[in-house]
Motif scaffolding. Structure first.
Motif, mmCIF file in Angstrom:
data_model
loop_
_atom_site.group_PDB
_atom_site.id
_atom_site.type_symbol
_atom_site.label_atom_id
_atom_site.label_comp_id
_atom_site.label_asym_id
_atom_site.label_seq_id
_atom_site.Cartn_x
_atom_site.Cartn_y
_atom_site.Cartn_z
ATOM 1 N N GLY A 54 0.800 -1.219 0.000
ATOM 2 C CA GLY A 54 0.000 0.000 0.000
ATOM 3 C C GLY A 54 0.831 1.265 0.000
ATOM 4 N N GLU A 55 2.128 1.149 -0.194
ATOM 5 C CA GLU A 55 3.010 2.313 -0.117
ATOM 6 C C GLU A 55 2.863 3.208 -1.337
ATOM 7 N N GLU A 56 3.028 4.486 -1.117
ATOM 8 C CA GLU A 56 3.129 5.456 -2.198
ATOM 9 C C GLU A 56 4.618 5.645 -2.494
ATOM 10 N N LEU A 57 4.962 5.893 -3.753
ATOM 11 C CA LEU A 57 6.367 5.987 -4.157
ATOM 12 C C LEU A 57 7.142 7.004 -3.330
ATOM 13 N N TRP A 58 6.621 8.222 -3.204
ATOM 14 C CA TRP A 58 7.401 9.272 -2.547
ATOM 15 C C TRP A 58 7.490 9.040 -1.049
ATOM 16 N N GLU A 59 6.478 8.434 -0.446
ATOM 17 C CA GLU A 59 6.547 8.081 0.983
ATOM 18 C C GLU A 59 7.613 7.007 1.189
ATOM 19 N N LEU A 60 7.638 6.013 0.310
ATOM 20 C CA LEU A 60 8.640 4.952 0.403
ATOM 21 C C LEU A 60 10.043 5.504 0.141
ATOM 22 N N ALA A 61 10.159 6.394 -0.831
ATOM 23 C CA ALA A 61 11.453 7.016 -1.124
ATOM 24 C C ALA A 61 11.959 7.799 0.084
ATOM 25 N N HIS A 166 18.913 -14.433 -13.741
ATOM 26 C CA HIS A 166 17.780 -13.647 -14.231
ATOM 27 C C HIS A 166 17.804 -13.695 -15.751
ATOM 28 N N SER A 167 16.629 -13.718 -16.355
ATOM 29 C CA SER A 167 16.543 -13.727 -17.819
ATOM 30 C C SER A 167 16.293 -12.315 -18.330
ATOM 31 N N ARG A 168 16.532 -12.133 -19.607
ATOM 32 C CA ARG A 168 16.264 -10.844 -20.247
ATOM 33 C C ARG A 168 14.785 -10.484 -20.129
ATOM 34 N N GLU A 169 13.906 -11.481 -20.249
ATOM 35 C CA GLU A 169 12.464 -11.254 -20.140
ATOM 36 C C GLU A 169 12.099 -10.768 -18.736
ATOM 37 N N GLN A 170 12.687 -11.384 -17.706
ATOM 38 C CA GLN A 170 12.440 -10.940 -16.326
ATOM 39 C C GLN A 170 12.878 -9.494 -16.151
ATOM 40 N N MET A 171 14.061 -9.177 -16.632
ATOM 41 C CA MET A 171 14.583 -7.823 -16.474
ATOM 42 C C MET A 171 13.726 -6.810 -17.228
ATOM 43 N N GLN A 172 13.257 -7.179 -18.420
ATOM 44 C CA GLN A 172 12.410 -6.259 -19.176
ATOM 45 C C GLN A 172 11.109 -5.994 -18.426
ATOM 46 N N GLU A 173 10.516 -7.040 -17.834
ATOM 47 C CA GLU A 173 9.284 -6.852 -17.062
ATOM 48 C C GLU A 173 9.538 -5.975 -15.838
ATOM 49 N N LEU A 174 10.660 -6.205 -15.149
ATOM 50 C CA LEU A 174 11.000 -5.381 -13.990
ATOM 51 C C LEU A 174 11.174 -3.915 -14.394
ATOM 52 N N ILE A 175 11.897 -3.676 -15.476
ATOM 53 C CA ILE A 175 12.134 -2.310 -15.938
ATOM 54 C C ILE A 175 10.826 -1.658 -16.389
ATOM 55 N N ASP A 176 9.976 -2.422 -17.058
ATOM 56 C CA ASP A 176 8.667 -1.880 -17.455
ATOM 57 C C ASP A 176 7.853 -1.482 -16.225
ATOM 58 N N ASN A 177 7.914 -2.308 -15.163
ATOM 59 C CA ASN A 177 7.212 -1.982 -13.911
ATOM 60 C C ASN A 177 7.776 -0.708 -13.292
ATOM 61 N N MET A 178 9.109 -0.576 -13.295
ATOM 62 C CA MET A 178 9.750 0.616 -12.731
ATOM 63 C C MET A 178 9.315 1.861 -13.505
ATOM 64 N N ARG A 179 9.336 1.759 -14.816
ATOM 65 C CA ARG A 179 8.948 2.891 -15.664
ATOM 66 C C ARG A 179 7.497 3.289 -15.389
ATOM 67 N N LYS A 180 6.607 2.309 -15.292
ATOM 68 C CA LYS A 180 5.182 2.588 -15.040
ATOM 69 C C LYS A 180 4.993 3.276 -13.703
ATOM 70 N N ILE A 181 5.677 2.792 -12.667
ATOM 71 C CA ILE A 181 5.550 3.403 -11.335
ATOM 72 C C ILE A 181 6.026 4.853 -11.372
ATOM 73 N N LEU A 182 7.167 5.099 -11.988
ATOM 74 C CA LEU A 182 7.709 6.460 -12.070
ATOM 75 C C LEU A 182 6.784 7.392 -12.845
ATOM 76 N N ILE A 183 6.305 6.927 -13.989
ATOM 77 C CA ILE A 183 5.417 7.769 -14.800
ATOM 78 C C ILE A 183 4.121 8.052 -14.073
ATOM 79 N N ASP A 184 3.519 7.012 -13.468
ATOM 80 C CA ASP A 184 2.256 7.194 -12.739
ATOM 81 C C ASP A 184 2.401 8.167 -11.572
ATOM 82 N N CYS A 185 3.529 8.123 -10.885
ATOM 83 C CA CYS A 185 3.729 8.983 -9.707
ATOM 84 C C CYS A 185 4.096 10.410 -10.080
ATOM 85 N N CYS A 186 4.563 10.616 -11.290
ATOM 86 C CA CYS A 186 4.979 11.950 -11.711
ATOM 87 C C CYS A 186 3.884 12.683 -12.482
ATOM 88 N N GLU A 187 2.803 11.993 -12.816
ATOM 89 C CA GLU A 187 1.715 12.654 -13.571
ATOM 90 C C GLU A 187 0.847 13.466 -12.652
#
Length: 187
Positions: A54-61, A166-187
């Motif tokens: 339930g954490e918010e990005l900036w609170e967790l940061a 770790h596989s390339r597919e795992q890393m791509q999914e992780l990076i996609d998740n990171m990108r989504k979290i950052l974009i969602d929190c900055c909008e």
């Protein structure tokens, strides 16, 4: 947050995550050394954080930064150095101590000091189109290292991970998740 999303853990279920922050200790030594002084002068601070989804990005940061700051103020990067060296030696001497053949203590590593690179014109003159500067030790500590640079005013990140752990597919999914979290929190 991205790792938790990647693992599909339901909200409300607690899980512990660790962050290792590498610190260049040259400026902290007496006398201090310049960043151009050859040698490995890094230490690390390991902090663990419980998350329930339930954490918010900036609170967790803020929480993770405050833990890091408190550890630095308590000189943990110097007092824990012997423990870190001991763990590193054990990992090197006994690479198969765990089923995954690793002694991971954290999922991801970050670096205290930002890297700012404004050398784009010089690189173009030499014919260099892209480059990454990084060093990572996989065996003890994190299995993934993120190297962030502010290059010509833009955030540039490189992700280093051990294959086949770790596989390339795992890393791509992780990076996609990171990108989504950052974009969602900055909008």
């Amino acid at each position: 947050m991205a790792a938790r999303l990647f693992k599909g853990i339901p909200d409300g279920q607690w899980e512990k995550y660790a962050v290792v922050t590498l610190t260049d200790c040259r400026k902290l030594l007496e006398p201090s050394l310049s960043s151009h002084h050859v040698g490995f002068y890094h230490s690390a601070i390991l902090n663990t954080h419980d998350m329930n989804g339930g954490e918010e990005l900036w609170e967790l940061a803020r929480r993770t930064y405050n833990s890091f700051r408190d550890a630095m103020n308590a000189d943990k990067h110097f007092t824990d150095m012997a423990d870190l060296n001991f763990l590193m030696c054990r990992a090197i001497e006994n690479p198969v101590l765990t089923p995954a053949s690793s002694l991971r203590t954290a999922f991801i590593s970050v670096f205290e000091d930002p890297v700012i690179d404004e050398t784009n014109d010089k690189c173009k003159e030499m014919g260099i189109e892209d480059y990454v500067g990084c060093a990572s030790v996989h065996g003890v500590g994190p299995s993934i290292a993120i190297f962030d640079t502010v290059r010509d005013g833009k955030l540039d990140c490189a992700c280093v991970y051990p294959y086949p752990l770790h596989s390339r597919e795992q890393m791509q999914e992780l990076i996609d998740n990171m990108r989504k979290i950052l974009i969602d929190c900055c909008e």
